[in-house]
Every structure is written in C-alpha cells, then in structure tokens.
Scaffold this motif. Structure first.
Motif, PDB file in Angstrom:
ATOM      1  N   HIS A  22       0.841  -1.194   0.000  1.00  0.00           N
ATOM      2  CA  HIS A  22       0.000   0.000   0.000  1.00  0.00           C
ATOM      3  C   HIS A  22       0.876   1.242   0.000  1.00  0.00           C
ATOM      4  N   VAL A  23       0.419   2.267  -0.725  1.00  0.00           N
ATOM      5  CA  VAL A  23       1.140   3.530  -0.801  1.00  0.00           C
ATOM      6  C   VAL A  23       0.130   4.658  -0.637  1.00  0.00           C
ATOM      7  N   VAL A  24       0.493   5.642   0.171  1.00  0.00           N
ATOM      8  CA  VAL A  24      -0.314   6.861   0.271  1.00  0.00           C
ATOM      9  C   VAL A  24       0.613   8.047   0.057  1.00  0.00           C
ATOM     10  N   GLY A  25       0.041   9.156  -0.394  1.00  0.00           N
ATOM     11  CA  GLY A  25       0.830  10.363  -0.547  1.00  0.00           C
ATOM     12  C   GLY A  25       1.481  10.551  -1.901  1.00  0.00           C
ATOM     13  N   LEU A  26       1.267   9.630  -2.818  1.00  0.00           N
ATOM     14  CA  LEU A  26       1.801   9.771  -4.174  1.00  0.00           C
ATOM     15  C   LEU A  26       0.728  10.306  -5.091  1.00  0.00           C
ATOM     16  N   SER A  27       1.163  10.776  -6.246  1.00  0.00           N
ATOM     17  CA  SER A  27       0.204  11.111  -7.284  1.00  0.00           C
ATOM     18  C   SER A  27      -0.568   9.846  -7.616  1.00  0.00           C
ATOM     19  N   SER A  28      -1.681  10.005  -8.261  1.00  0.00           N
ATOM     20  CA  SER A  28      -2.501   8.840  -8.580  1.00  0.00           C
ATOM     21  C   SER A  28      -1.743   7.865  -9.470  1.00  0.00           C
ATOM     22  N   ASP A  29      -2.165   6.627  -9.451  1.00  0.00           N
ATOM     23  CA  ASP A  29      -1.552   5.613 -10.310  1.00  0.00           C
ATOM     24  C   ASP A  29      -1.654   6.018 -11.770  1.00  0.00           C
ATOM     25  N   THR A  30      -2.738   6.706 -12.133  1.00  0.00           N
ATOM     26  CA  THR A  30      -2.908   7.149 -13.512  1.00  0.00           C
ATOM     27  C   THR A  30      -1.788   8.111 -13.884  1.00  0.00           C
ATOM     28  N   ASP A  31      -1.436   9.036 -12.982  1.00  0.00           N
ATOM     29  CA  ASP A  31      -0.347   9.971 -13.244  1.00  0.00           C
ATOM     30  C   ASP A  31       0.980   9.237 -13.415  1.00  0.00           C
ATOM     31  N   ILE A  32       1.225   8.262 -12.573  1.00  0.00           N
ATOM     32  CA  ILE A  32       2.472   7.486 -12.658  1.00  0.00           C
ATOM     33  C   ILE A  32       2.518   6.727 -13.976  1.00  0.00           C
ATOM     34  N   GLU A  33       1.401   6.118 -14.353  1.00  0.00           N
ATOM     35  CA  GLU A  33       1.356   5.401 -15.630  1.00  0.00           C
ATOM     36  C   GLU A  33       1.600   6.347 -16.798  1.00  0.00           C
ATOM     37  N   LYS A  34       1.055   7.564 -16.728  1.00  0.00           N
ATOM     38  CA  LYS A  34       1.291   8.543 -17.789  1.00  0.00           C
ATOM     39  C   LYS A  34       2.775   8.854 -17.912  1.00  0.00           C
ATOM     40  N   ILE A  35       3.435   8.985 -16.774  1.00  0.00           N
ATOM     41  CA  ILE A  35       4.869   9.283 -16.781  1.00  0.00           C
ATOM     42  C   ILE A  35       5.635   8.116 -17.406  1.00  0.00           C
ATOM     43  N   VAL A  36       5.333   6.905 -16.982  1.00  0.00           N
ATOM     44  CA  VAL A  36       6.019   5.723 -17.519  1.00  0.00           C
ATOM     45  C   VAL A  36       5.761   5.612 -19.018  1.00  0.00           C
ATOM     46  N   ASN A  37       4.519   5.810 -19.442  1.00  0.00           N
ATOM     47  CA  ASN A  37       4.200   5.732 -20.868  1.00  0.00           C
ATOM     48  C   ASN A  37       4.910   6.826 -21.646  1.00  0.00           C
ATOM     49  N   SER A  38       5.010   8.016 -21.066  1.00  0.00           N
ATOM     50  CA  SER A  38       5.711   9.117 -21.722  1.00  0.00           C
ATOM     51  C   SER A  38       7.185   8.780 -21.920  1.00  0.00           C
ATOM     52  N   ILE A  39       7.791   8.183 -20.915  1.00  0.00           N
ATOM     53  CA  ILE A  39       9.203   7.775 -21.023  1.00  0.00           C
ATOM     54  C   ILE A  39       9.355   6.711 -22.099  1.00  0.00           C
ATOM     55  N   ASP A  40       8.435   5.745 -22.131  1.00  0.00           N
ATOM     56  CA  ASP A  40       8.481   4.710 -23.168  1.00  0.00           C
ATOM     57  C   ASP A  40       8.406   5.331 -24.561  1.00  0.00           C
ATOM     58  N   LYS A  41       7.492   6.285 -24.746  1.00  0.00           N
ATOM     59  CA  LYS A  41       7.345   6.939 -26.042  1.00  0.00           C
ATOM     60  C   LYS A  41       8.603   7.713 -26.415  1.00  0.00           C
ATOM     61  N   GLN A  42       9.212   8.411 -25.434  1.00  0.00           N
ATOM     62  CA  GLN A  42      10.428   9.171 -25.699  1.00  0.00           C
ATOM     63  C   GLN A  42      11.566   8.249 -26.126  1.00  0.00           C
ATOM     64  N   GLU A  43      11.698   7.104 -25.449  1.00  0.00           N
ATOM     65  CA  GLU A  43      12.747   6.152 -25.808  1.00  0.00           C
ATOM     66  C   GLU A  43      12.529   5.597 -27.213  1.00  0.00           C
ATOM     67  N   LYS A  44      11.285   5.267 -27.544  1.00  0.00           N
ATOM     68  CA  LYS A  44      10.985   4.748 -28.882  1.00  0.00           C
ATOM     69  C   LYS A  44      11.267   5.801 -29.950  1.00  0.00           C
ATOM     70  N   GLN A  45      10.884   7.049 -29.672  1.00  0.00           N
ATOM     71  CA  GLN A  45      11.109   8.128 -30.635  1.00  0.00           C
ATOM     72  C   GLN A  45      12.604   8.364 -30.824  1.00  0.00           C
ATOM     73  N   ALA A  46      13.361   8.309 -29.729  1.00  0.00           N
ATOM     74  CA  ALA A  46      14.812   8.511 -29.827  1.00  0.00           C
ATOM     75  C   ALA A  46      15.445   7.412 -30.674  1.00  0.00           C
ATOM     76  N   LYS A  47      15.020   6.168 -30.491  1.00  0.00           N
ATOM     77  CA  LYS A  47      15.545   5.060 -31.294  1.00  0.00           C
ATOM     78  C   LYS A  47      15.169   5.243 -32.766  1.00  0.00           C
ATOM     79  N   LYS A  48      13.925   5.667 -33.025  1.00  0.00           N
ATOM     80  CA  LYS A  48      13.458   5.875 -34.395  1.00  0.00           C
ATOM     81  C   LYS A  48      14.252   6.996 -35.060  1.00  0.00           C
ATOM     82  N   THR A  49      14.465   8.096 -34.332  1.00  0.00           N
ATOM     83  CA  THR A  49      15.218   9.235 -34.859  1.00  0.00           C
ATOM     84  C   THR A  49      16.657   8.831 -35.165  1.00  0.00           C
ATOM     85  N   THR A  50      17.273   8.082 -34.271  1.00  0.00           N
ATOM     86  CA  THR A  50      18.645   7.619 -34.483  1.00  0.00           C
ATOM     87  C   THR A  50      18.726   6.728 -35.715  1.00  0.00           C
TER      88      THR A  50
END
Length: 156
Positions: A96-124
C-alpha cells in the motif's frame, strides 16, 4: 502482484547521486538518502574481493513494478560492486502507498518515457539511414547568395 516496489541501494558515501541519476534515467521520480555505517567483517571483504568502506548511503526509491528491473539494472551498471560505489541493490514489494500522485499519473509518466525512448531510437535509425545514403559532392554545396552562378560564368 504489487503495483509498486521499493528499491534499496547501499553504496559508499558520495555515490547516492550516481544511483539517483541512473534511476531517473529509467523513469524513477525521486528517492530518499539515509546515511549509514557498514559492519562487514574481513571474511566478507575477502569473499567478495573488495575493501569495505564503513561510511555508506542507503538510497530508497519507490517505483512502479513495471520499471523495477530496468532501474535495478541501471543502478548496477553505474554503482554496482565492480564500481567505486561498490553498491548492492535489491527490491521489496510494497502493498500500500499513500501520498503519491494517482496511479494514472504514474502510468502517464512511464508511458511518456516509453514513447520518448521509442522516438529517440526511431530518430537515431533515421539519421543513420540518411547519413548512409547521402554523400556530399562539391556540386552539392550551396553557392553563396552574392557569388555568380556557374552557369552565368561564360569565361569572359
């Protein structure tokens, strides 16, 4: 399966920033550093072939389970036993965790990082493809705007 894991990393004093940089590169948002003192004995030093520095830092990082393995691997690469940090890291499940942003916010951050990594690989990959297919010749170079064009020069 839990949604979060607590990563604990014990490193020589002065290496907590190295640990946090590696963790943040893989999506961790922050951590807590505790100052500690190691108690390893000579037998442990001989077994692991290391000299144990008594002053330590314990870095605690709460991460989504989805990124735990990537964070642990990054920490090991930057501050593991074979580095000057001489760190060990492990994780514990968190129920259990209290005091963090919602799980939805955390998932958005993780998904954003995944997208950035994929875009960086595609650009390279695109940059490598362009570099491999374009060879500059003297005629390909741009003519300065005030220079006469080669067609306008009739040899007079």
């Amino acid at each position: 399966m839990t949604k979060h894991e607590l990563i604990l990393c014990i490193v020589n004093t002065g290496f907590s920033e190295t640990v946090m940089d590696a963790a943040k590169d893989k999506g961790a948002r922050g951590g807590t550093v505790l100052h500690a003192r190691g108690t390893a004995n000579k037998e442990a030093e001989e077994f692991f072939h290391i000299t144990v520095q008594p002053d330590k830092e314990i870095v605690m990082i709460l991460v989504p389970t989805k990124i735990k393995d990537d964070v642990l691997h990054a920490i090991y690469q930057s501050a593991g036993l074979k580095t000057d940090g001489q760190g060990i890291a492990f994780s514990l499940p968190v129920d259990h965790v209290v005091g963090l942003s919602s799980d939805t916010d955390i998932e958005k951050i993780v998904n954003s990082i995944d997208k950035q990594e994929k875009q960086a690989k595609k650009t390279t990959a695109q940059e490598k493809a362009v570099q491999g297919s374009v060879e500059e010749t003297p005629n390909d170079r741009a003519t300065p705007p005030d220079a006469p064009s080669p067609a306008a020069d009739d040899g007079k």
